[in-house]
Motif scaffolding. Structure first.
Motif, PDB file in Angstrom:
ATOM      1  N   LEU A 123       0.831  -1.209   0.000  1.00  0.00           N
ATOM      2  CA  LEU A 123       0.000   0.000   0.000  1.00  0.00           C
ATOM      3  C   LEU A 123       0.864   1.257   0.000  1.00  0.00           C
ATOM      4  O   LEU A 123       0.526   2.246  -0.654  1.00  0.00           O
ATOM      5  N   ASP A 124       1.982   1.213   0.702  1.00  0.00           N
ATOM      6  CA  ASP A 124       2.885   2.362   0.673  1.00  0.00           C
ATOM      7  C   ASP A 124       3.483   2.543  -0.720  1.00  0.00           C
ATOM      8  O   ASP A 124       3.635   3.674  -1.186  1.00  0.00           O
ATOM      9  N   CYS A 125       3.819   1.445  -1.391  1.00  0.00           N
ATOM     10  CA  CYS A 125       4.309   1.538  -2.774  1.00  0.00           C
ATOM     11  C   CYS A 125       3.262   2.212  -3.658  1.00  0.00           C
ATOM     12  O   CYS A 125       3.596   3.069  -4.483  1.00  0.00           O
ATOM     13  N   LEU A 126       2.012   1.836  -3.482  1.00  0.00           N
ATOM     14  CA  LEU A 126       0.932   2.445  -4.251  1.00  0.00           C
ATOM     15  C   LEU A 126       0.876   3.952  -3.989  1.00  0.00           C
ATOM     16  O   LEU A 126       0.808   4.748  -4.928  1.00  0.00           O
ATOM     17  N   ASN A 127       0.934   4.347  -2.740  1.00  0.00           N
ATOM     18  CA  ASN A 127       0.845   5.766  -2.394  1.00  0.00           C
ATOM     19  C   ASN A 127       2.026   6.567  -2.936  1.00  0.00           C
ATOM     20  O   ASN A 127       1.846   7.676  -3.444  1.00  0.00           O
ATOM     21  N   VAL A 128       3.220   6.006  -2.837  1.00  0.00           N
ATOM     22  CA  VAL A 128       4.397   6.702  -3.352  1.00  0.00           C
ATOM     23  C   VAL A 128       4.300   6.841  -4.871  1.00  0.00           C
ATOM     24  O   VAL A 128       4.593   7.900  -5.437  1.00  0.00           O
ATOM     25  N   ASP A 147       5.548  -0.322 -10.629  1.00  0.00           N
ATOM     26  CA  ASP A 147       6.558  -1.370 -10.835  1.00  0.00           C
ATOM     27  C   ASP A 147       7.892  -0.951 -10.220  1.00  0.00           C
ATOM     28  O   ASP A 147       8.569  -1.750  -9.563  1.00  0.00           O
ATOM     29  N   GLU A 148       8.276   0.312 -10.445  1.00  0.00           N
ATOM     30  CA  GLU A 148       9.538   0.827  -9.913  1.00  0.00           C
ATOM     31  C   GLU A 148       9.526   0.839  -8.381  1.00  0.00           C
ATOM     32  O   GLU A 148      10.531   0.502  -7.736  1.00  0.00           O
ATOM     33  N   ALA A 149       8.403   1.219  -7.804  1.00  0.00           N
ATOM     34  CA  ALA A 149       8.291   1.231  -6.337  1.00  0.00           C
ATOM     35  C   ALA A 149       8.448  -0.176  -5.774  1.00  0.00           C
ATOM     36  O   ALA A 149       9.180  -0.385  -4.786  1.00  0.00           O
ATOM     37  N   PHE A 150       7.815  -1.154  -6.396  1.00  0.00           N
ATOM     38  CA  PHE A 150       7.950  -2.531  -5.918  1.00  0.00           C
ATOM     39  C   PHE A 150       9.374  -3.050  -6.121  1.00  0.00           C
ATOM     40  O   PHE A 150       9.914  -3.754  -5.279  1.00  0.00           O
ATOM     41  N   ALA A 151       9.991  -2.677  -7.245  1.00  0.00           N
ATOM     42  CA  ALA A 151      11.369  -3.108  -7.508  1.00  0.00           C
ATOM     43  C   ALA A 151      12.318  -2.535  -6.456  1.00  0.00           C
ATOM     44  O   ALA A 151      13.296  -3.192  -6.087  1.00  0.00           O
ATOM     45  N   ALA A 152      12.030  -1.341  -5.971  1.00  0.00           N
ATOM     46  CA  ALA A 152      12.889  -0.719  -4.976  1.00  0.00           C
ATOM     47  C   ALA A 152      12.920  -1.523  -3.674  1.00  0.00           C
ATOM     48  O   ALA A 152      13.906  -1.470  -2.932  1.00  0.00           O
ATOM     49  N   LEU A 153      11.893  -2.300  -3.413  1.00  0.00           N
ATOM     50  CA  LEU A 153      11.848  -3.125  -2.213  1.00  0.00           C
ATOM     51  C   LEU A 153      12.884  -4.249  -2.247  1.00  0.00           C
ATOM     52  O   LEU A 153      13.338  -4.710  -1.203  1.00  0.00           O
TER      53      LEU A 153
END
Length: 156
Positions: A123-128, A147-153
Motif C-alpha cells: 500500500l505504501d508503494c501504491l501511495n508513493v 513497478d519501480e516502487a515494488f522493484a525498490a523493495l
C-alpha cells in the motif's frame, strides 16, 4: 454539497456520514477488490508479484479517467482532512490484504506479522507511485511507477 446534489443536509448525511466520506466513497470498495484480486492470483506466484498485480485493480481506475483521477488525487492530497481520511481507509485495507496473503499460503489462521508487513509495504508503494504520478501532472505512467516502487523493495 447537499445543495449541489439538490437534497437537504440531513438527507445528504444519511448517505454520507461526513463530507470526507462523500468525496472518498468511491474508494470504499477498493480494499476488498484488491484482496479478491490477490486471492485470484496464480498459486505459484510470489507474494510481491501477487500484491503488485492485485493493485492493478486500483490503477485501472486511474487509466479509465486520468484527468478526473488527477483532479481527485490533488484534491485529496491538498486537503488535510481528506488525506487523513483516505489514509485511514487504506489502513483498513491492510488486514484484508494480509489475510488474503495468508489464504494464498494455505493458512486458515490470522495473518502473520510478515504478511501484514508485506500488505502495508504494498500500500505504501501504491501511495508513493501515486504521489510521483500526481507530481508529474499525470505525464508519468502510473504502472511503471508502481513497478519501480515494488522493484525498490528488492534492491540493495
Amino acid at each position: 454539497m447537499a445543495a449541489a446534489a439538490g437534497v437537504s443536509r440531513s438527507t445528504f448525511l444519511r448517505y454520507f456520514g461526513t463530507k470526507e466520506d462523500a468525496v472518498l466513497g468511491a474508494f470504499d470498495a477498493h480494499g476488498s477488490q484488491v484482496a479478491d484480486a490477490l486471492r485470484a492470483r496464480p498459486a505459484g506466484e510470489d507474494d510481491w508479484t501477487a500484491l503488485r498485480r492485485a493493485l492493478d485493480t486500483v490503477v485501472e481506475r486511474y487509466h479509465q479517467d486520468p484527468a478526473g483521477a488527477l483532479a481527485t488525487t490533488r484534491l485529496v492530497r491538498d486537503t488535510p482532512a481528506l488525506c487523513a481520511r483516505q489514509l485511514e481507509k487504506q489502513h483498513g485495507w491492510r488486514p484484508g490484504l494480509a489475510q488474503a496473503l495468508a489464504e494464498r499460503h494455505g493458512s486458515s489462521q490470522p495473518a502473520t506479522l510478515g504478511e501484514t508487513v508485506r500488505a502495508a509495504a504494498a500500500l505504501d508503494c501504491l501511495n508513493v507511485a501515486i504521489d510521483h504520478w500526481t507530481a508529474s501532472d499525470g505525464r508519468l505512467d502510473l504502472v511503471d511507477l508502481l513497478d519501480e516502487a515494488f522493484a525498490a523493495l528488492t534492491q540493495e
